[in-house]
Design a protein around this motif. Structure first.
Motif, PDB file in Angstrom:
ATOM      1  N   ALA A 159       9.855   2.894  18.579  1.00 44.68           N
ATOM      2  CA  ALA A 159       9.263   2.583  19.480  1.00 44.68           C
ATOM      3  C   ALA A 159       8.617   1.894  18.122  1.00 44.68           C
ATOM      4  O   ALA A 159       8.589  -0.171  18.330  1.00 44.68           O
ATOM      5  N   GLU A 160       8.273   2.825  17.325  1.00 43.29           N
ATOM      6  CA  GLU A 160       7.624   2.008  16.292  1.00 43.29           C
ATOM      7  C   GLU A 160       8.116   0.730  15.183  1.00 43.29           C
ATOM      8  O   GLU A 160       8.169  -0.254  14.585  1.00 43.29           O
ATOM      9  N   ILE A 161       9.258   1.468  14.571  1.00 40.12           N
ATOM     10  CA  ILE A 161       9.806   0.425  14.098  1.00 40.12           C
ATOM     11  C   ILE A 161      10.657  -0.965  14.699  1.00 40.12           C
ATOM     12  O   ILE A 161      10.323  -2.564  14.397  1.00 40.12           O
ATOM     13  N   ILE A 162      11.195  -1.168  15.770  1.00 40.06           N
ATOM     14  CA  ILE A 162      11.310  -2.280  16.938  1.00 40.06           C
ATOM     15  C   ILE A 162      10.324  -2.591  16.593  1.00 40.06           C
ATOM     16  O   ILE A 162      10.956  -3.412  17.887  1.00 40.06           O
ATOM     17  N   GLY A 163       8.741  -2.323  17.298  1.00 35.73           N
ATOM     18  CA  GLY A 163       8.032  -2.828  17.156  1.00 35.73           C
ATOM     19  C   GLY A 163       7.641  -3.297  19.359  1.00 35.73           C
ATOM     20  O   GLY A 163       7.124  -3.852  19.598  1.00 35.73           O
TER      21      GLY A 163
END
Length: 61
Positions: free
Chosen positions: A28-32
């Motif tokens: 989730a952090e990677i894809i925002g």
């Protein structure tokens, strides 16, 4: 050895969630976006999703 995880066992479902949730948080952090359905899973939803879960287990010598 890879084998099927008995997800109907509550302890196993908790163990899966304890791996799944942190992993999907990284994604989730990677894809925002935190709108990833597996982040909302619970023991109940895992046990009733109809999926088969597999895990890697080390053999003890």
């Amino acid at each position: 050895m890879i084998k099927i995880i008995d997800i109907s066992n509550s302890k196993n479902a908790v163990d899966v969630l304890n791996i799944q949730i942190p992993s999907y948080k990284v994604e989730a952090e990677i894809i925002g976006s935190y709108d990833i359905p597996p982040l909302k899973d619970t023991v109940y939803t895992l046990q009733h999703c109809g999926e088969t879960f597999f895990g890697y287990y080390e053999r003890k010598a």
